[in-house]
Design a protein around this motif. Structure first.
Motif, mmCIF file in Angstrom:
data_model
loop_
_atom_site.group_PDB
_atom_site.id
_atom_site.type_symbol
_atom_site.label_atom_id
_atom_site.label_comp_id
_atom_site.label_asym_id
_atom_site.label_seq_id
_atom_site.Cartn_x
_atom_site.Cartn_y
_atom_site.Cartn_z
ATOM 1 N N GLY A 166 -3.361 4.385 -2.447
ATOM 2 C CA GLY A 166 -4.460 4.695 -1.543
ATOM 3 C C GLY A 166 -4.734 3.602 -0.540
ATOM 4 O O GLY A 166 -5.473 3.807 0.429
ATOM 5 N N ARG A 167 -4.151 2.434 -0.728
ATOM 6 C CA ARG A 167 -4.347 1.306 0.193
ATOM 7 C C ARG A 167 -3.393 1.439 1.375
ATOM 8 O O ARG A 167 -2.271 1.922 1.233
ATOM 9 N N VAL A 168 -3.826 0.980 2.538
ATOM 10 C CA VAL A 168 -3.005 1.029 3.756
ATOM 11 C C VAL A 168 -2.893 -0.381 4.320
ATOM 12 O O VAL A 168 -3.897 -1.025 4.603
ATOM 13 N N ALA A 169 -1.658 -0.886 4.464
ATOM 14 C CA ALA A 169 -1.407 -2.170 5.099
ATOM 15 C C ALA A 169 -0.923 -1.951 6.531
ATOM 16 O O ALA A 169 -0.834 -0.820 7.014
ATOM 17 N N LEU A 170 -0.595 -3.032 7.207
ATOM 18 C CA LEU A 170 -0.341 -2.999 8.645
ATOM 19 C C LEU A 170 0.819 -2.101 9.068
ATOM 20 O O LEU A 170 0.690 -1.293 9.983
ATOM 21 N N ALA A 171 1.976 -2.245 8.415
ATOM 22 C CA ALA A 171 3.208 -1.658 8.946
ATOM 23 C C ALA A 171 3.843 -0.703 7.941
ATOM 24 O O ALA A 171 3.957 -1.017 6.756
ATOM 25 N N GLN A 172 4.286 0.444 8.439
ATOM 26 C CA GLN A 172 4.918 1.439 7.568
ATOM 27 C C GLN A 172 6.384 1.110 7.332
ATOM 28 O O GLN A 172 7.133 0.848 8.270
ATOM 29 N N MET A 173 6.791 1.156 6.058
ATOM 30 C CA MET A 173 8.199 0.998 5.699
ATOM 31 C C MET A 173 8.908 2.340 5.677
ATOM 32 O O MET A 173 10.056 2.453 6.089
ATOM 33 N N GLY A 214 0.827 -1.196 0.000
ATOM 34 C CA GLY A 214 0.000 0.000 0.000
ATOM 35 C C GLY A 214 0.861 1.245 0.000
ATOM 36 O O GLY A 214 1.987 1.232 0.512
ATOM 37 N N PHE A 215 0.328 2.322 -0.592
ATOM 38 C CA PHE A 215 1.030 3.607 -0.576
ATOM 39 C C PHE A 215 -0.026 4.702 -0.583
ATOM 40 O O PHE A 215 -0.788 4.845 -1.534
ATOM 41 N N SER A 216 -0.061 5.450 0.502
ATOM 42 C CA SER A 216 -1.014 6.555 0.604
ATOM 43 C C SER A 216 -0.313 7.775 1.176
ATOM 44 O O SER A 216 0.718 7.663 1.840
ATOM 45 N N ALA A 217 -0.900 8.930 0.936
ATOM 46 C CA ALA A 217 -0.308 10.179 1.418
ATOM 47 C C ALA A 217 -0.246 10.205 2.940
ATOM 48 O O ALA A 217 0.720 10.702 3.528
ATOM 49 N N THR A 218 -1.256 9.671 3.593
ATOM 50 C CA THR A 218 -1.315 9.751 5.058
ATOM 51 C C THR A 218 -0.512 8.665 5.749
ATOM 52 O O THR A 218 0.137 8.915 6.768
ATOM 53 N N SER A 231 -4.308 3.010 -13.721
ATOM 54 C CA SER A 231 -5.456 2.603 -12.915
ATOM 55 C C SER A 231 -5.426 3.213 -11.515
ATOM 56 O O SER A 231 -6.374 3.049 -10.740
ATOM 57 N N ALA A 232 -4.336 3.904 -11.173
ATOM 58 C CA ALA A 232 -4.213 4.500 -9.841
ATOM 59 C C ALA A 232 -5.221 5.631 -9.648
ATOM 60 O O ALA A 232 -5.552 6.357 -10.591
ATOM 61 N N ASP A 233 -5.672 5.795 -8.419
ATOM 62 C CA ASP A 233 -6.635 6.848 -8.064
ATOM 63 C C ASP A 233 -6.012 8.230 -8.289
ATOM 64 O O ASP A 233 -5.043 8.593 -7.609
ATOM 65 N N PRO A 234 -6.551 9.033 -9.225
ATOM 66 C CA PRO A 234 -5.950 10.347 -9.515
ATOM 67 C C PRO A 234 -5.912 11.282 -8.315
ATOM 68 O O PRO A 234 -4.948 12.039 -8.143
ATOM 69 N N ALA A 235 -6.943 11.223 -7.480
ATOM 70 C CA ALA A 235 -6.977 12.102 -6.308
ATOM 71 C C ALA A 235 -5.852 11.768 -5.338
ATOM 72 O O ALA A 235 -5.214 12.663 -4.763
ATOM 73 N N GLU A 236 -5.588 10.465 -5.157
ATOM 74 C CA GLU A 236 -4.498 10.063 -4.259
ATOM 75 C C GLU A 236 -3.149 10.448 -4.855
ATOM 76 O O GLU A 236 -2.239 10.872 -4.128
ATOM 77 N N LEU A 237 -3.013 10.340 -6.156
ATOM 78 C CA LEU A 237 -1.770 10.766 -6.795
ATOM 79 C C LEU A 237 -1.534 12.259 -6.596
ATOM 80 O O LEU A 237 -0.398 12.694 -6.347
#
Length: 269
Positions: free
Chosen positions: A229-236, A191-195, A250-256
Motif C-alpha cells: 500500500g506504500r508508494v515511493a518515488l519511482a516505479q520499477m 512500496g507496492f500498491s495496486a495503483t 501484517s499487510a493491509d488485507p484490503a490492498e492485498l
C-alpha cells in the motif's frame, strides 16, 4: 535522491542491533507524523533524553531528519533508510518470506535474477542448497553471499555503486539484464500498491530493476507488510506485470484484495 553515506557513518548507524532498530523506528514515527517532540520519542522507545538526542543528531547529520527546538521533523523529502538500518527491521517476517520465495524456484536448472535488499538477500541464503542454479544480480551483498557456494553460478552486472543499497545501477547494469533471459525475477521494493505498482526511492535503481524484470518469464515481489500500500518515488514495474507477491500477515488485507483483483497471486508467509 537520498544522501550518500560514508563507511564510518554506516558503521555508526548499525553499531548495535538495538540502536539500529530504535533509529529505524524513529524514522518511521517521523515519516508518519511529520514532526515529533523529544518527550514523545522518550515515551515511545523507553529511552533517556540523552540517548534520543544522540540518535537524532546522527540522523540529522545524514540529512534523514531535521532537528527542531525540542524534537525533530521530516526532512524536505522522505529519505531512504540506509541498508545498515533496514537489515534489523522485520527480521522474522523477512525470513518467512524468503523461505516461501525459495520454495517457488524449480529444483532443476534455472536462472534467477535478484534485486538488492535485505529480503532478497534472505532469498539468496535460502537458495544456497540448490544444485543447478544461476543467480544474476546487481547486488554486491548477494553476489558475495552466493560466491561462497561453488554449486551456484553467479552473474554480476556492472554499473555505478549506490552506497545506500550496495547495488550497481545505470546503463551498464541495464545492459547486462537486457542481454540475458531468466526464469524468475525476485524483486524487493520500498512500496507496492495496486495503483502505483512496485516502487522504490531512487529513479536510477528503478530503471535498472525494470530492465531486470523485463526479460524474466515471471516476477515475484518479496515485501514485508509495511511496504504494501506504500508508494515511493519511482516505479520499477506495474502491478499487472507481477506474477506473485509474497508478504506477511501484517499487510493491509484490503490492498492485498486489490492486488489479487489485478491477477497477482498473493502468498502470506
Amino acid at each position: 535522491m537520498a544522501t550518500a553515506y560514508s563507511t564510518s557513518t554506516v558503521a555508526e548507524l548499525g553499531g548495535s542491533p538495538k540502536r539500529s532498530r530504535r533509529m529505524a523506528g524513529i524514522l518511521d514515527v517521523i515519516a508518519e507524523r511529520g514532526e515529533v517532540t523529544l518527550a514523545d520519542l522518550e515515551e515511545l522507545f523507553g529511552s533517556s533524553a540523552a540517548t534520543i538526542r544522540r540518535d537524532l543528531t546522527v540522523l540529522a547529520d545524514q540529512g534523514l531528519i531535521t532537528r527542531t527546538h525540542g524534537g525533530a521533523k521530516a526532512a524536505g523529502s522522505v529519505a531512504e533508510v540506509p541498508v545498515a538500518l533496514r537489515d534489523t527491521r522485520f527480521q522474522e517476517a523477512k525470513r518467512r518470506i524468503a523461505r516461501a520465495a525459495a520454495a517457488q524456484i524449480p529444483r532443476e536448472r534455472h536462472a534467477v535474477a535478484l534485486s538488492g535488499g535485505t529480503t532478497t538477500a534472505g532469498v539468496a541464503r535460502e537458495l544456497t542448497g540448490h544444485a543447478d542454479l544461476t543467480i544474476v544480480t546487481n547486488s554486491l551483498s548477494i553476489a558475495s553471499l552466493a560466491a561462497a557456494y561453488p554449486r551456484l553460478r553467479v552473474v554480476m552486472t556492472g554499473g555505478i555503486l549506490r552506497p545506500q543499497s550496495l547495488e550497481l545501477v545505470g546503463v551498464l547494469a541495464e545492459g547486462t539484464f537486457n542481454a540475458i533471459n531468466v526464469g524468475t525475477a525476485i524483486l524487493g521494493a520500498d512500496g507496492f500498491s495496486a495503483t502505483a505498482g512496485v516502487t522504490t526511492h531512487d529513479e536510477t535503481e528503478a530503471r535498472t530493476n525494470h530492465a531486470m524484470v523485463a526479460k524474466a518469464q515471471r516476477t515475484i515481489v518479496v515485501a514485508d507488510g509495511s511496504k504494501i500500500g506504500r508508494v515511493a518515488l519511482a516505479q520499477m514495474t506495474s502491478s499487472e506485470s507481477v506474477s506473485m507477491l509474497i508478504t506477511d500477515d501484517s499487510a493491509d488485507p484490503a490492498e492485498l484484495d486489490r492486488l489479487r483483483a489485478l491477477g497477482v497471486t498473493v502468498v502470506v508467509a
